[in-house]
Design an enzyme around this catalytic site. Structure first.
Site, PDB file in Angstrom:
ATOM      1  N   LEU A 112       0.975  -1.184   0.076  1.00 37.92           N
ATOM      2  CA  LEU A 112       0.075   0.026   0.091  1.00 37.92           C
ATOM      3  C   LEU A 112       0.943   1.478   0.017  1.00 37.92           C
ATOM      4  O   LEU A 112       1.923   1.381   0.811  1.00 37.92           O
ATOM      5  CB  LEU A 112      -0.861   0.077   1.289  1.00 37.92           C
ATOM      6  N   ASP A 119       7.564   9.872   8.462  1.00 37.26           N
ATOM      7  CA  ASP A 119       8.601  10.822   8.004  1.00 37.26           C
ATOM      8  C   ASP A 119       8.175  12.246   7.653  1.00 37.26           C
ATOM      9  O   ASP A 119       8.766  13.094   7.074  1.00 37.26           O
ATOM     10  CB  ASP A 119       9.111  10.186   6.614  1.00 37.26           C
ATOM     11  N   ARG A 133       8.828  13.564   4.154  1.00 35.41           N
ATOM     12  CA  ARG A 133      10.285  13.804   3.927  1.00 35.41           C
ATOM     13  C   ARG A 133      10.593  12.844   2.936  1.00 35.41           C
ATOM     14  O   ARG A 133      11.294  13.056   1.905  1.00 35.41           O
ATOM     15  CB  ARG A 133      10.997  13.615   5.152  1.00 35.41           C
ATOM     16  N   LYS A 149      -2.910  13.198   1.998  1.00 32.63           N
ATOM     17  CA  LYS A 149      -3.567  11.904   1.745  1.00 32.63           C
ATOM     18  C   LYS A 149      -2.594  10.893   2.070  1.00 32.63           C
ATOM     19  O   LYS A 149      -2.775   9.833   1.885  1.00 32.63           O
ATOM     20  CB  LYS A 149      -3.989  11.764   0.100  1.00 32.63           C
ATOM     21  N   LEU A 168      -1.381   9.037   4.865  1.00 40.01           N
ATOM     22  CA  LEU A 168      -1.936   8.656   6.280  1.00 40.01           C
ATOM     23  C   LEU A 168      -0.856   7.855   7.127  1.00 40.01           C
ATOM     24  O   LEU A 168       0.259   7.503   6.605  1.00 40.01           O
ATOM     25  CB  LEU A 168      -3.203   7.744   6.103  1.00 40.01           C
TER      26      LEU A 168
HETATM   27  N1  SAH Z   1       7.018   8.510   2.420  1.00 38.23           N
HETATM   28  C1  SAH Z   1       6.279   7.287   2.888  1.00 38.23           C
HETATM   29  C2  SAH Z   1       4.672   7.200   3.432  1.00 38.23           C
HETATM   30  C3  SAH Z   1       4.884   6.962   4.962  1.00 38.23           C
HETATM   31  S1  SAH Z   1       2.841   6.749   5.390  1.00 38.23           S
HETATM   32  C4  SAH Z   1       6.035   6.302   1.757  1.00 38.23           C
HETATM   33  O1  SAH Z   1       7.001   6.351   1.071  1.00 38.23           O
HETATM   34  O2  SAH Z   1       5.273   5.204   1.606  1.00 38.23           O
HETATM   35  C5  SAH Z   1       3.085   5.109   6.175  1.00 38.23           C
HETATM   36  C6  SAH Z   1       2.493   4.162   5.162  1.00 38.23           C
HETATM   37  O3  SAH Z   1       1.014   4.080   5.156  1.00 38.23           O
HETATM   38  C7  SAH Z   1       2.981   4.178   3.816  1.00 38.23           C
HETATM   39  O4  SAH Z   1       4.031   3.551   3.698  1.00 38.23           O
HETATM   40  C8  SAH Z   1       1.786   3.303   3.231  1.00 38.23           C
HETATM   41  O5  SAH Z   1       2.079   1.836   3.091  1.00 38.23           O
HETATM   42  C9  SAH Z   1       0.785   3.717   3.958  1.00 38.23           C
HETATM   43  N2  SAH Z   1      -0.317   4.661   3.503  1.00 38.23           N
HETATM   44  C10 SAH Z   1      -0.298   5.967   3.730  1.00 38.23           C
HETATM   45  N3  SAH Z   1      -1.122   6.583   3.092  1.00 38.23           N
HETATM   46  C11 SAH Z   1      -1.710   5.864   2.258  1.00 38.23           C
HETATM   47  C12 SAH Z   1      -2.613   5.907   1.020  1.00 38.23           C
HETATM   48  N4  SAH Z   1      -3.380   6.892   1.011  1.00 38.23           N
HETATM   49  N5  SAH Z   1      -2.999   4.781   0.271  1.00 38.23           N
HETATM   50  C13 SAH Z   1      -2.371   3.623   0.640  1.00 38.23           C
HETATM   51  N6  SAH Z   1      -1.271   3.595   1.472  1.00 38.23           N
HETATM   52  C14 SAH Z   1      -1.045   4.398   2.221  1.00 38.23           C
END
Ligand code: SAH
Length: 336
Positions: A238, A262, A265, A296, A298
């Site tokens: 995801l 992060d 970041r 978006k 999360l």
């Molecule tokens: N910069 C990170 C974000 C971390 S957020 C990245 O590259 O993924 C933590 C985790 O929550 C993500 O790695 C992802 O697996 C999930 N996530 C957060 N928002 C999401 C969304 N809108 N759709 C699907 N998965 C999401």
């Protein structure tokens, strides 16, 4: 943690005693790790009284750190520390007041319904003594766990620790804890696993009550994702950066959440990782159901809870998203 490798804890109906027996090896190895940690501490640290903050799986506010009383006596708190402490104490006072209010309201309601609270309390005490209460809880848990074997699984991939700051690692540890707590109290718990769990995240979690040998429906390992879930075609990473939107959740799949905090970041980290591993990716269908003024991207626990709620609320994405996302995200639903 390599000694423990995988700790399977979907023991449902077992008592703590029984589960302790079935996990003897794991408990032993964890115990020896804890003992090693203790002996490896410097003499000065070991000689001061260390009070690790107890973290209950139901508490919402936690400080994942250790206080050394000796240190506290020597160093006066900085202004920002004092401010933080005051804020924390204020929060605790509000929490306590709310708890009391809830309790009073429950008592008032029970009285209005004509219930005999003393008799109920006595009955409760007898049940606790006879172990009936625990047995009933176990039965209810077993009942809820029945559907977990035929349902999708969720894995949190904690392989990104080296790219996070200590504060972010602390937040991630809390988020894993929130995922576990949400699963445990869910009407339809799922099998939750954590891969590549090691380092500070693991150390933080060992301070949490019962981790990992008493955590139910829970598996953790320092092994990487695809060693834990080797059927690549059944793994979906995801990520909000994916070109594919989740339409429904497939019960044959394991959905992976990147164990990352992060604050935006480290963009694209999970997409890159999924590409390297040759795993398909998908994003939550947020745009299809909501107008969101905030980001978006999360948190891990929100994503986890949305997947759980989707199932609990009869595969309704909109209801699941509205239920889980905090009001500060300034959400409005799109009418369909
Ligand atoms: N910069 C990170 C974000 C971390 S957020 C990245 O590259 O993924 C933590 C985790 O929550 C993500 O790695 C992802 O697996 C999930 N996530 C957060 N928002 C999401 C969304 N809108 N759709 C699907 N998965 C999401």
């Amino acid at each position: 943690m390599s000694k423990a490798d995988i700790v399977e804890k979907s023991n449902g109906g077992q008592d703590n005693e029984e589960s302790n027996q079935s996990n003897t090896n794991v408990t032993d190895s964890l115990q020896s790790k804890k003992e090693n940690d203790q002996t490896n501490k410097s003499p000065t640290t070991a000689s001061t009284t260390t009070t690790a903050t107890t973290i209950s799986t139901t508490a919402t506010t936690t400080i994942l750190s250790c206080n050394t009383e000796g240190d506290e006596a020597e160093k006066p708190m900085s202004k920002s520390q004092q401010k933080k402490r005051k804020r924390y104490e204020k929060l605790m006072a509000i929490k306590k007041r709310r708890k009391q209010q809830d309790k009073d309201a429950k008592i008032a309601k029970a009285k209005a319904e004509g219930r005999d609270l003393d008799a109920e309390r006595k009955l409760q005490e007898e049940r606790t003594k006879s172990g009936e209460g625990r047995r009933k809880r176990e039965e209810r848990w077993q009942e809820r766990m029945k559907s977990a074997d035929t349902c999708f699984k969720i894995c949190v991939d904690c392989s990104f620790e080296d790219q996070m700051t200590p504060k972010e690692i602390g937040s991630l540890s809390n988020q894993v804890r929130y995922c576990y707590a949400a699963n445990k109290s869910s009407h339809n718990p799922v099998h939750l696993s954590v891969s590549s769990l090691s380092g500070t995240t693991y150390d933080n979690l060992t301070k949490v009550c019962g981790f990992p040998d008493q955590w139910r429906a829970f598996t953790c390992s320092d092994k990487p994702l695809l060693e834990l879930h080797s059927e690549k075609s059944n793994v979906v990473y995801l990520t909000s950066d994916s070109d594919y939107t989740l339409e429904h959740l497939d019960d044959t799949k394991t959905y992976v959440i990147g164990g990352i905090v992060d604050r935006n970041r480290l963009k694209g980290l999970t997409t890159t990782k999924a590409k390297e591993l040759g795993i398909t990716t998908a994003r939550l269908p947020i745009d299809q159901y909501l107008h969101l003024c905030a980001t978006k991207v999360l948190t891990c626990n929100h994503v986890f809870e949305i997947l759980l709620k989707y199932r609990e609320l009869d595969n309704d994405w909109k209801a699941a998203l509205l239920d889980v996302l905090p009001a500060r995200k300034d959400i409005t639903g799109i009418s369909k």
